[in-house]
Design an enzyme around this catalytic site. Structure first.
Site, PDB file in Angstrom:
ATOM      1  N   GLU A 130       6.409  13.230  -5.698  1.00  0.00           N
ATOM      2  CA  GLU A 130       7.164  12.146  -6.077  1.00  0.00           C
ATOM      3  C   GLU A 130       7.475  12.592  -7.697  1.00  0.00           C
ATOM      4  OE1 GLU A 130       4.312  11.240  -4.522  1.00  0.00           O
ATOM      5  OE2 GLU A 130       4.533   9.177  -4.017  1.00  0.00           O
ATOM      6  N   ASP A 190       2.577  10.189  -2.102  1.00  0.00           N
ATOM      7  CA  ASP A 190       1.514   9.294  -2.145  1.00  0.00           C
ATOM      8  C   ASP A 190       0.852   9.072  -0.671  1.00  0.00           C
ATOM      9  OD1 ASP A 190       1.328   9.341  -4.888  1.00  0.00           O
ATOM     10  OD2 ASP A 190       1.781   7.510  -5.292  1.00  0.00           O
ATOM     11  N   ASP A 238       0.288   6.407   1.100  1.00  0.00           N
ATOM     12  CA  ASP A 238       0.354   5.068   1.773  1.00  0.00           C
ATOM     13  C   ASP A 238       1.570   5.019   2.276  1.00  0.00           C
ATOM     14  OD1 ASP A 238       2.295   5.307  -0.292  1.00  0.00           O
ATOM     15  OD2 ASP A 238       1.273   3.985  -1.734  1.00  0.00           O
ATOM     16  N   GLU A 253       4.571   3.544   1.511  1.00  0.00           N
ATOM     17  CA  GLU A 253       5.596   3.990   0.522  1.00  0.00           C
ATOM     18  C   GLU A 253       5.837   5.359   0.886  1.00  0.00           C
ATOM     19  OE1 GLU A 253       8.712   1.972  -0.790  1.00  0.00           O
ATOM     20  OE2 GLU A 253       6.901   1.126  -0.429  1.00  0.00           O
ATOM     21  N   TYR A 312      -6.698   8.129  -5.871  1.00  0.00           N
ATOM     22  CA  TYR A 312      -5.581   6.991  -5.676  1.00  0.00           C
ATOM     23  C   TYR A 312      -5.817   5.582  -5.837  1.00  0.00           C
ATOM     24  CZ  TYR A 312      -1.129   5.797  -3.528  1.00  0.00           C
ATOM     25  OH  TYR A 312      -0.040   5.142  -3.389  1.00  0.00           O
ATOM     26  N   ARG A 340      -4.092   2.614  -5.019  1.00  0.00           N
ATOM     27  CA  ARG A 340      -3.371   1.624  -4.315  1.00  0.00           C
ATOM     28  C   ARG A 340      -4.573   1.471  -2.900  1.00  0.00           C
ATOM     29  NH1 ARG A 340       1.514   3.686  -6.167  1.00  0.00           N
ATOM     30  NH2 ARG A 340       2.252   1.968  -7.630  1.00  0.00           N
ATOM     31  N   HIS A 391      -8.251   4.643   2.287  1.00  0.00           N
ATOM     32  CA  HIS A 391      -8.535   5.428   0.860  1.00  0.00           C
ATOM     33  C   HIS A 391      -9.753   5.125   0.669  1.00  0.00           C
ATOM     34  CE1 HIS A 391      -4.099   5.974   1.417  1.00  0.00           C
ATOM     35  NE2 HIS A 391      -3.936   4.835   0.849  1.00  0.00           N
TER      36      HIS A 391
END
Length: 807
Positions: free
Chosen positions: A9, A86, A88, A90, A301, A303, A347
């Site tokens: 990203e 990432d 997740d 998203e 990570y 989140r 995670h």
């Protein structure tokens, strides 16, 4: 020569990964999403009842057209494409959309890494996988739900209340929680109580014992008369120790951070808003340039809702503890923490990627805020593998006739994890031993400490506190509202929509926020119910786990939503037209109508425009509306001497000339209470106006501070905000001024464009010991440094330095 194409990203993440993969891979950044739902619509809804089919219609984002072209061009040259956003929901959707754009003959695989280190990146590329469609469907379901609720309910608010308002599936529930707490505070009735303590002395040490019983029964003192009666009864009675108990208390270390606990602790210790915490954590995860070591990811990570950590990281922490603290700080077996049942556990917890990257070793590469956050994460993780802290507790009972008093004390016997992660972490040194509680002098049964006096104290029960950002995150987590990745955006939306404002680091609902919440909770009792929203979160998680079909979840929700929407459209009061109230117009005695404006509720005469009487209202403690009293000020207009009128804007209250628009005189006000204000004197300066030569004042705008002529609007002379510091460039002699840029405040030379000096570090009036430049700058790593190019002058910051002030 063809290479493997790797897509992430952000550029920072791309630099870090490129370093580990080498020349055989080409790593580029998509700069986040490349496709999304359009601003309006974006969801095709076909069918009726519970057989409806929902299809998201995503399209390339116009602002990303250049990046999409670059991705497609790079894909044509690649032998394989690896998607590494990432790890997740998203990130999975970003990867899914990129795969759709680049679909062709070139094989596309998804790679996941939870930390950006050589080992993690290598392991990810050794085990590529296909895109997880269940994750994509779960995120699509969330987006569709949020779009349906956000668009339709916001549209209803525009029609019934005012343009520009918004609602959200989770946002409105969070607002409801804040509003309900505010009403609880406003309606709280304090209850009086009293306590009595004996102030005692033994061996030169003063301590207190609290009255707890009379004749073996717990004592409760309600009013002052009862306290006086007890004090009279105690008069003349001797006090003696009857029993002493010793015990040991162990305080266990905390688990490593998850997203919510990191946000809470960063707010508590560092005063850091949730949004800034997540932005800095993202930077630490994606990679920081560590000089010779190059771009390096410093944390895993950020989140996550799991406290699980890898065995390798535990062994690294244990080795560090044994070497730096000693074997007595290391448990026999590693500390293991239990993740809550609702956690996804996809995670690890948030931890440093390497314990060897101590805060001290990376301090020169991080600014103050990023270093503070990294220190917090590093210390918490290392402390999580330490021994518990141990306290010696002492409890002593004393009798004065039939009255029993109790004194308690606690001393730290062994610091354990507090050596690393104390209640206050101020530097990278493994801190001083901390004490908790008050130490008592040596006491034994039969001792008769000297009675200095009895101390009666009045108490009142306190209302629950307003939510800080950290407390709201904790409440949302406990109620299962939203997910770790959404907390920051929820809070940001509530502030940006003026539904809440910050005062003393607490979230306070505005009148507008309270009103919108009330309307929506009544109109949509199910959709904006805490329990219902929590159930929806669980169902969306089950979609991700493959236990529920995403279309069924959308159907069930939409079926109930349409029923509520139909009722709300008919029953929600139309505040644009106005709702009749019991108030009478002060001018013509007609009925006053409740209406809404940019600042919230107000009353307007029903005979408008024939009668233009209005006045503001606010909610009383009992929930009714009352007229908002307008403060009176006798200050004359500084421009024309006429009377001033009290006004409010989204920037706060102020006094404006009654002759506006002919006269534009204003006086700033400072809020000192709920409805109290005082005149805030202008911040003057000796610098003359460049247009008329008159005096200038410091003014504030949304772009920051500046200087404006006191004769405005007759004279529109203006200057930037000068600071009492000089440009360090040799031969320049220009003054430094504040410039507000996207990243914050910069200090630039006023001789621009002839001199293009700029610093993001605050100037200090201290001469350079090397080259004699008049100004030095506060270095991110601490101390002062010279700003002159090529000069290596440095010095410790003086204890009583003067930072730049307005000239």
């Amino acid at each position: 020569m063809s290479k493997n194409l790797v897509i992430v990203e952000s550029p920072a993440k791309a630099r870090s990964i490129q370093k580990y993969l080498g020349a055989g891979h080409h790593v580029i950044a998509s700069m986040g999403h490349v496709m999304d739902l359009p601003k309006k619509g974006g969801v095709i809804i076909e069918g009726k009842g519970r057989s409806t089919v929902f299809t998201p219609v995503v399209e390339p984002i116009k602002a990303k057209e250049k990046i999409i072209k670059e991705l497609k061009a790079a894909a044509k040259k690649a032998t394989a494409i690896f998607l590494a956003p990432d790890p997740d929901r998203e990130g999975e959707v970003i990867a899914h959309h990129i795969a759709e754009l680049l679909s062709g003959k070139t094989p596309i695989k998804r790679v996941l890494f939870h930390e950006i280190t050589p080992a993690a990146v290598k392991a990810a590329f050794n085990e590529p996988r296909d895109i997880d469609i269940k994750l994509v469907q779960s995120q699509q379901a969330r987006r569709i739900l949020d779009r349906i609720v956000g668009f339709d309910v916001s549209q209803l608010l525009w029609e019934k209340v005012a343009r520009g308002l918004s609602a959200g599936r989770v946002q409105t529930v969070a607002l409801r929680i804040i509003v309900e707490r505010e009403r609880e505070i406003r309606r709280f009735v304090p209850v009086e109580s009293w306590s009595i303590a004996a102030e005692l002395e033994k061996d030169g040490k003063t301590f207190e014992a609290k009255l707890i019983e009379k004749d073996g029964k717990k004592i409760s003192i309600a009013v002052e008369e009862d306290a006086k009666s007890i004090l009279a009864d105690l008069k003349g009675k001797k006090i003696a120790v009857t029993d002493v108990s010793l015990s040991e208390r162990r305080r266990n270390p905390f688990p490593p951070f998850i997203t919510s606990t990191l946000q809470q602790e960063a707010s508590r210790r560092l005063g850091m808003p949730v949004g800034i915490t997540m932005r800095l954590a993202q930077q630490l995860y994606e990679g920081i340039d560590l000089g010779a070591e190059g771009p390096t990811g410093l944390i895993t990570y950020m989140r996550t809702d799991s406290v699980r950590v890898s065995e390798g990281s535990i062994e690294d922490a244990r080795a560090y503890i044994k070497k730096k603290l000693g074997a007595n700080f290391l448990p026999e077996k590693p500390n293991v923490y239990k993740t809550k049942k609702s956690a996804q556990d996809a995670h690890e917890a948030i931890r440093p990627t390497s314990v060897a990257h101590t805060p001290a070793s990376v301090s020169k590469f991080l600014d103050k805020k990023a270093l503070g956050l990294y220190r917090l994460i590093w210390s918490r993780f290392v402390a999580s593998q330490c021994m518990p802290a141990v306290y010696d507790n002492v409890g002593a009972d004393l009798m004065a006739g039939p009255y029993k008093f109790r004194a308690t004390g606690s001393t730290l016997k062994f610091p354990g994890f507090l050596k690393v992660f104390g209640d206050i972490v101020t530097d990278d040194k493994l801190g001083e031993d901390e004490e908790e509680g008050t130490a008592l002098p040596p006491l034994a049964a039969g001792d008769k400490p000297a009675l200095k006096k009895y101390v009666p104290r009045q108490h009142f029960t306190q209302p629950p506190p307003r939510f800080s950002e950290a407390a709201l995150v904790k409440a949302l987590e406990e109620k299962n509202i939203g997910r770790p990745s959404t907390y920051a955006s929820i809070i940001a939306t509530l502030k940006n929509r003026s539904y809440t404002h910050i005062e003393k680091r607490r979230l306070i609902p505005t009148d507008l926020g309270m009103s919108v919440s009330d309307l929506l909770v009544v109109a949509f009792p199910d959709i904006f119910n805490v329990g219902f929203t929590s159930l929806m979160e669980d169902e969306l998680d089950e979609v991700e786990e493959g236990k529920l079909n995403w279309q069924k979840v959308l159907n069930d929700f939409h079926f109930e939503f349409l029923k509520d929407m139909k009722v709300a459209t008919k029953q929600m009061p139309n505040l644009k037209a106005g709702v009749p109230t019991e108030f009478k117009c002060p001018a013509c005695k007609s009925v006053m109508l409740l209406r809404y404006g940019k600042m919230g509720r107000f009353l307007a005469c029903s005979r408008y425009p024939d009668c233009k009487s209005t006045f503001e209202v606010m909610e009383a403690n009992d929930g009714s509306l009352r007229k908002l009293e307008i403060p009176e000020f006798k200050e004359p207009c500084p421009k024309c001497g006429k009377a001033m009128a009290f006004k409010r804007s989204r920037f706060g209250a102020f006094l404006a000339c009654t002759q506006y628009p002919e006269c534009r005189g204003v006086i700033a006000l400072k809020k000192i209470g709920d409805e109290e204000y005082e005149v805030e004197p202008p911040d003057s300066t000796d610098r003359p106006c460049p247009t008329c030569g008159g005096p200038m004042e410091v003014k504030k705008s949304r772009f920051g501070r500046f200087l404006a002529c006191e004769k405005y609007p007759e004279c529109k002379g203006a200057l930037p905000y000068f600071v009492n510091a000089w440009c360090p460039r040799e031969g320049c002699g220009g003054e430094l001024v504040e410039r507000h840029v996207r990243s914050g405040i910069a200090y630039a030379c006023h001789n621009f464009p002839e001199c293009r000096f700029r610093s993001y570090e605050p100037p200090v009036n201290e001469p350079c010991p090397e080259c004699g430049a008049k100004t030095m700058f506060r270095a991110k790593e601490g101390g002062l440094k010279c700003g002159r190019e090529g000069c290596v002058g440095r010095r410790e910051e003086p204890a009583t330095d003067e930072e730049a002030e307005p000239a």
